[in-house]
Design a protein around this motif. Sequence first.
Motif, PDB file in Angstrom:
ATOM      1  N   MET A 192       0.835  -1.202   0.000  1.00 23.00           N
ATOM      2  CA  MET A 192       0.000   0.000   0.000  1.00 23.00           C
ATOM      3  C   MET A 192       0.875   1.259   0.000  1.00 23.00           C
ATOM      4  O   MET A 192       0.617   2.204  -0.752  1.00 23.00           O
ATOM      5  CB  MET A 192      -0.925   0.017   1.213  1.00 23.00           C
ATOM      6  N   ALA A 193       1.910   1.282   0.816  1.00 25.94           N
ATOM      7  CA  ALA A 193       2.804   2.447   0.872  1.00 25.94           C
ATOM      8  C   ALA A 193       3.489   2.669  -0.469  1.00 25.94           C
ATOM      9  O   ALA A 193       3.604   3.810  -0.942  1.00 25.94           O
ATOM     10  CB  ALA A 193       3.841   2.258   1.974  1.00 25.94           C
ATOM     11  N   ARG A 194       3.928   1.594  -1.112  1.00 21.35           N
ATOM     12  CA  ARG A 194       4.584   1.708  -2.411  1.00 21.35           C
ATOM     13  C   ARG A 194       3.627   2.258  -3.459  1.00 21.35           C
ATOM     14  O   ARG A 194       3.984   3.139  -4.249  1.00 21.35           O
ATOM     15  CB  ARG A 194       5.116   0.336  -2.846  1.00 21.35           C
ATOM     16  N   ARG A 195       2.389   1.791  -3.447  1.00 21.28           N
ATOM     17  CA  ARG A 195       1.412   2.268  -4.432  1.00 21.28           C
ATOM     18  C   ARG A 195       0.998   3.708  -4.171  1.00 21.28           C
ATOM     19  O   ARG A 195       0.750   4.468  -5.110  1.00 21.28           O
ATOM     20  CB  ARG A 195       0.200   1.337  -4.442  1.00 21.28           C
ATOM     21  N   ILE A 196       0.928   4.106  -2.907  1.00 29.41           N
ATOM     22  CA  ILE A 196       0.601   5.507  -2.600  1.00 29.41           C
ATOM     23  C   ILE A 196       1.747   6.408  -3.046  1.00 29.41           C
ATOM     24  O   ILE A 196       1.538   7.483  -3.587  1.00 29.41           O
ATOM     25  CB  ILE A 196       0.261   5.686  -1.106  1.00 29.41           C
ATOM     26  N   ARG A 197       2.984   5.961  -2.850  1.00 29.84           N
ATOM     27  CA  ARG A 197       4.140   6.724  -3.335  1.00 29.84           C
ATOM     28  C   ARG A 197       4.078   6.862  -4.855  1.00 29.84           C
ATOM     29  O   ARG A 197       4.305   7.930  -5.404  1.00 29.84           O
ATOM     30  CB  ARG A 197       5.449   6.047  -2.930  1.00 29.84           C
ATOM     31  N   ARG A 198       3.749   5.791  -5.530  1.00 29.76           N
ATOM     32  CA  ARG A 198       3.640   5.839  -6.989  1.00 29.76           C
ATOM     33  C   ARG A 198       2.530   6.777  -7.437  1.00 29.76           C
ATOM     34  O   ARG A 198       2.612   7.368  -8.515  1.00 29.76           O
ATOM     35  CB  ARG A 198       3.403   4.443  -7.559  1.00 29.76           C
ATOM     36  N   ALA A 199       1.482   6.907  -6.631  1.00 35.06           N
ATOM     37  CA  ALA A 199       0.397   7.837  -6.965  1.00 35.06           C
ATOM     38  C   ALA A 199       0.883   9.281  -6.886  1.00 35.06           C
ATOM     39  O   ALA A 199       0.409  10.149  -7.619  1.00 35.06           O
ATOM     40  CB  ALA A 199      -0.789   7.626  -6.030  1.00 35.06           C
ATOM     41  N   ALA A 200       1.851   9.547  -6.010  1.00 31.97           N
ATOM     42  CA  ALA A 200       2.363  10.909  -5.828  1.00 31.97           C
ATOM     43  C   ALA A 200       3.508  11.235  -6.790  1.00 31.97           C
ATOM     44  O   ALA A 200       3.801  12.410  -7.013  1.00 31.97           O
ATOM     45  CB  ALA A 200       2.833  11.102  -4.393  1.00 31.97           C
ATOM     46  N   GLU A 201       4.152  10.235  -7.358  1.00 34.58           N
ATOM     47  CA  GLU A 201       5.306  10.478  -8.222  1.00 34.58           C
ATOM     48  C   GLU A 201       5.005  11.328  -9.462  1.00 34.58           C
ATOM     49  O   GLU A 201       5.819  12.174  -9.820  1.00 34.58           O
ATOM     50  CB  GLU A 201       5.965   9.155  -8.620  1.00 34.58           C
ATOM     51  N   PRO A 202       3.865  11.173 -10.143  1.00 33.85           N
ATOM     52  CA  PRO A 202       3.606  12.053 -11.291  1.00 33.85           C
ATOM     53  C   PRO A 202       3.534  13.526 -10.903  1.00 33.85           C
ATOM     54  O   PRO A 202       4.016  14.383 -11.644  1.00 33.85           O
ATOM     55  CB  PRO A 202       2.257  11.560 -11.837  1.00 33.85           C
ATOM     56  N   LEU A 203       2.980  13.814  -9.739  1.00 35.48           N
ATOM     57  CA  LEU A 203       2.927  15.204  -9.277  1.00 35.48           C
ATOM     58  C   LEU A 203       4.339  15.722  -8.995  1.00 35.48           C
ATOM     59  O   LEU A 203       4.677  16.847  -9.356  1.00 35.48           O
ATOM     60  CB  LEU A 203       2.047  15.337  -8.037  1.00 35.48           C
ATOM     61  N   GLN A 204       5.175  14.892  -8.396  1.00 30.83           N
ATOM     62  CA  GLN A 204       6.558  15.292  -8.140  1.00 30.83           C
ATOM     63  C   GLN A 204       7.281  15.566  -9.461  1.00 30.83           C
ATOM     64  O   GLN A 204       7.955  16.584  -9.603  1.00 30.83           O
ATOM     65  CB  GLN A 204       7.299  14.199  -7.365  1.00 30.83           C
ATOM     66  N   ARG A 205       7.109  14.679 -10.438  1.00 34.25           N
ATOM     67  CA  ARG A 205       7.756  14.885 -11.745  1.00 34.25           C
ATOM     68  C   ARG A 205       7.252  16.155 -12.424  1.00 34.25           C
ATOM     69  O   ARG A 205       8.029  16.897 -13.026  1.00 34.25           O
ATOM     70  CB  ARG A 205       7.528  13.677 -12.649  1.00 34.25           C
ATOM     71  N   ASP A 206       5.941  16.400 -12.326  1.00 38.04           N
ATOM     72  CA  ASP A 206       5.382  17.613 -12.926  1.00 38.04           C
ATOM     73  C   ASP A 206       5.970  18.866 -12.281  1.00 38.04           C
ATOM     74  O   ASP A 206       6.301  19.836 -12.969  1.00 38.04           O
ATOM     75  CB  ASP A 206       3.856  17.641 -12.787  1.00 38.04           C
ATOM     76  N   LEU A 207       6.094  18.859 -10.955  1.00 36.53           N
ATOM     77  CA  LEU A 207       6.671  20.013 -10.254  1.00 36.53           C
ATOM     78  C   LEU A 207       8.131  20.214 -10.648  1.00 36.53           C
ATOM     79  O   LEU A 207       8.574  21.339 -10.879  1.00 36.53           O
ATOM     80  CB  LEU A 207       6.543  19.836  -8.739  1.00 36.53           C
ATOM     81  N   GLN A 208       8.872  19.133 -10.734  1.00 36.66           N
ATOM     82  CA  GLN A 208      10.280  19.238 -11.115  1.00 36.66           C
ATOM     83  C   GLN A 208      10.417  19.758 -12.544  1.00 36.66           C
ATOM     84  O   GLN A 208      11.256  20.621 -12.811  1.00 36.66           O
ATOM     85  CB  GLN A 208      10.966  17.880 -10.969  1.00 36.66           C
ATOM     86  N   GLN A 209       9.591  19.255 -13.444  1.00 35.83           N
ATOM     87  CA  GLN A 209       9.648  19.717 -14.829  1.00 35.83           C
ATOM     88  C   GLN A 209       9.257  21.189 -14.924  1.00 35.83           C
ATOM     89  O   GLN A 209       9.854  21.954 -15.667  1.00 35.83           O
ATOM     90  CB  GLN A 209       8.725  18.856 -15.707  1.00 35.83           C
TER      91      GLN A 209
END
Length: 170
Positions: free
Chosen positions: A32-49
């Motif tokens: 569950m923790a891994r999947r929740i992290r994966r749910a947040a990763e696109p937002l992190q990538r968008d912010l970085q970009q």
Amino acid sequence: MPSSIQVLGTAQLIGLSRRLRAAGGPQLRQNMARRIRRAAEPLQRDLQQRIRTQPLVSEGRKAGKRGGPSPTTRPFRRMLAGGVRISVRQGSSPGARVWMDKSRLEPKAGNVPWQIQDGRLRHPVFGNRKRWANQIARPAGWWSKTVAAGTPRMHAEVERVLRDVRRSLE
């Protein structure tokens, strides 16, 4: 002003966290923790970009003025993008958080992301605190606009993860 975006403390996450603890499934909690992290990763990538491509327009050099090498050890935009982090928590306040980690920025660049968010970056010229320059960030709001655009996707993905975990507990 950038702050963190958090998906935590909802009644569903807290209830599910309690049920996971009662079920005693560490593998299920890790999943569950891994999947929740994966749910947040696109937002992190968008912010970085977004911070990597944020235009900063300066007033330009005045007549007779010279430039020089950058006093920072890392490229500016890469440094700012490296400060966007994710953390996932379990326990009494489960959830995901996307935030700007000031400890990963140059020491003198601590409030630069907030200045860019507001649309105006004011800084000393090559470290000379007697001469200051202004740079305009257009469009302003790199953090808030990106978070507003990415939050619904993140919430939907976390809801899907919660449904899947709830189904596996039944």
